[in-house]
Scaffold this active site. Structure first.
Site, PDB file in Angstrom:
ATOM      1  N   HIS A   1       0.814  -1.219   0.000  1.00  0.00           N
ATOM      2  CA  HIS A   1       0.000   0.000   0.000  1.00  0.00           C
ATOM      3  C   HIS A   1       0.848   1.270   0.000  1.00  0.00           C
ATOM      4  O   HIS A   1       0.293   2.370  -0.113  1.00  0.00           O
ATOM      5  CB  HIS A   1      -0.914   0.017   1.226  1.00  0.00           C
ATOM      6  CG  HIS A   1      -0.159   0.205   2.510  1.00  0.00           C
ATOM      7  ND1 HIS A   1       0.658  -0.775   3.042  1.00  0.00           N
ATOM      8  CD2 HIS A   1      -0.067   1.260   3.350  1.00  0.00           C
ATOM      9  CE1 HIS A   1       1.194  -0.331   4.155  1.00  0.00           C
ATOM     10  NE2 HIS A   1       0.777   0.902   4.372  1.00  0.00           N
TER      11      HIS A   1
ATOM     12  N   HIS B   1       1.339   6.905  -0.359  1.00  0.00           N
ATOM     13  CA  HIS B   1       0.511   6.009   0.447  1.00  0.00           C
ATOM     14  C   HIS B   1      -0.827   5.852  -0.264  1.00  0.00           C
ATOM     15  O   HIS B   1      -1.589   6.812  -0.406  1.00  0.00           O
ATOM     16  CB  HIS B   1       0.320   6.598   1.850  1.00  0.00           C
ATOM     17  CG  HIS B   1      -0.242   5.628   2.850  1.00  0.00           C
ATOM     18  ND1 HIS B   1      -1.554   5.230   2.858  1.00  0.00           N
ATOM     19  CD2 HIS B   1       0.355   4.968   3.884  1.00  0.00           C
ATOM     20  CE1 HIS B   1      -1.760   4.382   3.854  1.00  0.00           C
ATOM     21  NE2 HIS B   1      -0.614   4.207   4.487  1.00  0.00           N
TER      22      HIS B   1
END
Length: 667
Positions: free
Chosen positions: A59, A74
């Site tokens: 992620h 992110h």
């Protein structure tokens, strides 16, 4: 000064970072940058540079540019919980990428079906060090178009690849973490960092680069181990504090929460069943309790010593009639000297929470509840609604009668509260939705912890204190010399837990009704003994930090304030507290044998005028002379015993080695 063009990593709408729905990013705790609400899942490199991080759960991806900017992308909010399922990454760590190059895809439907936000956040994690400014272009955008322009300063690593920071504001954990990072080879030699219950566990690119000897010699490091493909730095119980400081300097992309949780669980399981005897468990538990108390008090010991000296000087001014207790000058200076003690629950609430992993600000507020003027008014007032087990019931909570205690000057109730708060916080966060935690965790925590202290802990301490005061009064009535020996030897143990405040009303009542207090004369010797012990340490030690603390603590103790001596030195190293207590017992015995009386409230050496016999009691210098004889005996016994048996500089290192022996057996 160089200009860094940052591209949008995904098509969608660019928004200021403070508008994303993640508090950590919105408050720019990770660095400055922007967010993008995506309309499709194609991900491109926002900058040119080297890929420094790919999270195990895919992620997050980190980059480092040639200008030294460390960029973190992110993808989604709380998407770490999805274990990488929605993400496909087409680059690997250490790859060099060009801005606009396709590097990944994210399945927006899968993310939204899981109840997560798909917002992509991009931050420069070393913003404070490399950024002069950043200009974000908000609005609709296509992946690969310019989303922000940053002015980048020319940077050089402060410590072999670690970011520059203002080290003047470092805590001891920050400093230790910085030295460890430097000596393992800096960021450039670090792949990731996790921890277990006692060790930092580095995954290094080249373990041979690390300087074992330098790290082993750092104050705060117990040992270094090479095991399981990891470079392990043994810290001990404070490992989480050092780990947090290290991740703050390295950047969150170097952390792996799942691996850390697994390592903690594995090391706890490996420790096996607890086969210690009941005595060993009790001894270790008491040692841990003393460690928590002294650890919570250490940050304020210097302040307490300074306040004690100021209070002593003010009392001297009163004794020599340089000022009066009713003067404005006295009132103002008294506030300066007394504030640290009066609001001790607030300060210790903060420091105890730091040590026990509770929220320091919340515990500071709970300390404020305990010293709230209205509650003090109830505790010190004359309203009586009933009695229970000898306690006066002076107020009620939801109609239930309770006993309200005056918590000013106290430390043990708030430390117990910080211990409770650690577990209550975890429980509250386990069921309160994250979006509501900012408000409702403090709300419930303040209410629950404050209520438990006020309704349970305070009355329990009162019951114990009442029993102790009854026992001491009975001993004193039976035989003064024996009372001097026993009370002198054990009184400062009561100070550790705040139980000595039960003795103060006895002394105050004696002075008010009779004009003197034999009990206070004994108590005075215990203060002198603590001061004599740290004086011996001041002259014996060659460690500058110990000498400085011991010198200030000695002056404070001779002025009647023993907390700096106890928490700063004597209790931490154990034997010196015992030697001081033996000295106090000897002084108390002599006080009883000579029938030393005390005609004022202020004790220790600064309180010598309290031992002059007033004319209405016959006058004369006999009692004053006997006071000095008892004081000299106390000083000599406590000083000599502490010098011979109570302390040596190696005790400081021995305390560290005890931790080493315990922690090496756990991992």
């Amino acid at each position: 000064m160089a200009e860094l063009n940052i591209l949008s990593p995904v098509s969608g709408s660019v928004l200021p970072l403070d508008q994303v729905k993640d508090d950590v990013f919105a408050q720019k705790l990770m660095g400055d940058g922007f967010g993008v609400e995506p309309t499709n899942g194609k991900i491109v490199a926002p900058v040119s540079g080297k890929v420094t991080l790919i999270a195990e759960t895919k992620h997050a991806i980190g980059f480092k540019t040639d200008d030294g900017a460390e960029v973190l992308m992110h993808m989604g909010i709380d998407t770490v919980e999805l274990k990488g399922a929605p993400f496909t990454i087409s680059v690997t760590t250490n790859d060099t990428v060009s801005a606009g190059q396709t590097i990944a895809t994210m399945d927006l439907n899968a993310i939204k079906s899981a109840g997560k936000e798909a917002t992509v956040m991009l931050v420069i994690t070393n913003s404070n060090d490399v950024l002069s400014s950043i200009n974000v272009h908000t609005g609709k955008i296509t992946a690969g178009e310019q989303a922000a322009t940053a002015e980048v300063k020319s940077t050089e690593s402060a410590v072999s690849g670690a970011s520059k920071v203002d080290i003047s504001k470092d805590s001891k954990y920050d400093k230790l973490a910085r030295e460890i990072i430097k000596n393992v080879g800096g960021k450039d030699n670090t792949n990731s960092l996790i921890h277990c219950i006692t060790r930092l566990r580095f995954y290094l690119k080249d373990e041979k680069t690390a300087n074992d000897d330098a790290i082993k010699n750092l104050d705060g490091v117990i040992d270094v181990r090479h095991a399981q493909g990891q470079y392990q730095v043994v810290i001990g119980p404070e490992v989480t504090d050092v780990y947090d400081a290290a991740i703050k300097q390295l950047g969150s992309q170097f952390a792996d929460d799942d691996a850390t949780a697994q390592a903690v669980a594995e090391t706890k399981a490996a420790a096996g069943p607890d086969n210690r005897s009941l005595w060993e468990k009790t001894k270790d538990g008491f040692s841990a309790l003393i460690g928590v108390i002294t650890g919570s008090m250490m940050p304020v010991v210097g302040l307490l010593a300074a306040s004690g000296i100021l209070k002593g000087l003010l009392q001297m001014a009163v004794d020599f009639h340089w000022t009066e207790v009713t003067s404005q000058t006295y009132i103002l200076i008294s506030a300066m000297g007394d504030s640290a003690f009066y609001f001790l629950p607030v300060v210790v609430g903060f420091t105890a929470a730091q040590r026990l992993k509770a929220d320091p600000v919340i515990m500071g507020i709970i300390g404020g509840v305990l010293v709230y003027p209205s509650l003090i008014g109830i505790a010190t007032g004359k309203v009586v609604t009933g009695h229970l087990l000898g306690m006066v019931l002076n107020t009620n909570l939801f109609g239930i009668p309770i006993h309200m205690v005056n918590y000013t000057y106290s430390i043990f109730p708030i430390i117990a509260g910080a211990w409770m708060a650690h577990y209550i916080e975890r429980w509250l966060k386990s069921w309160i939705p994250k979006i509501l935690q900012m408000i409702f965790v403090p709300l419930f925590e303040v209410m629950i912890v404050s209520a438990v202290i006020l309704v349970v802990i305070g009355p329990i301490i009162t019951l114990i204190s009442t029993g102790i005061s009854w026992l001491l009064n009975a001993i004193l009535t039976a035989n003064y010399p024996i009372a001097g020996l026993i009370i002198g030897g054990f009184y400062q143990c009561l100070v550790i837990f705040g139980l000595h405040w039960a003795i103060v009303p006895l002394i105050a009542n004696d002075i008010a009704s009779k004009g003197y207090s034999y009990l206070n004369a004994i108590v005075s010797m215990t203060m002198v003994a603590q001061g004599a012990a740290v004086t011996a340490i001041f002259f014996k030690s060659k460690l500058n930090n110990i000498k400085g603390l011991a010198g200030a603590a000695a002056i404070s103790a001779f002025c009647g304030i023993t907390e700096p001596s106890i928490y700063g030195i004597n209790l931490r190293y154990g034997r010196s507290f015992i030697m001081a207590s033996i000295g106090a017992a000897a002084g108390g015995l002599v006080t009883g044998l000579l029938h030393v009386n005390m005609y004022g409230f202020t004790g220790a050496l600064i309180g010598f005028p309290s031992f002059f016999t007033p004319a209405k009691f016959g006058g004369g210098m006999g009692n004053e002379i006997n006071f000095w004889i008892a004081s000299i005996v106390t000083i000599v016994v406590a000083f000599v015993l502490t010098w011979m048996f109570g302390f040596k500089d190696s005790d400081v290192e021995a305390a560290k080695n005890v931790t080493k022996r315990k922690t090496l057996g756990k991992d």
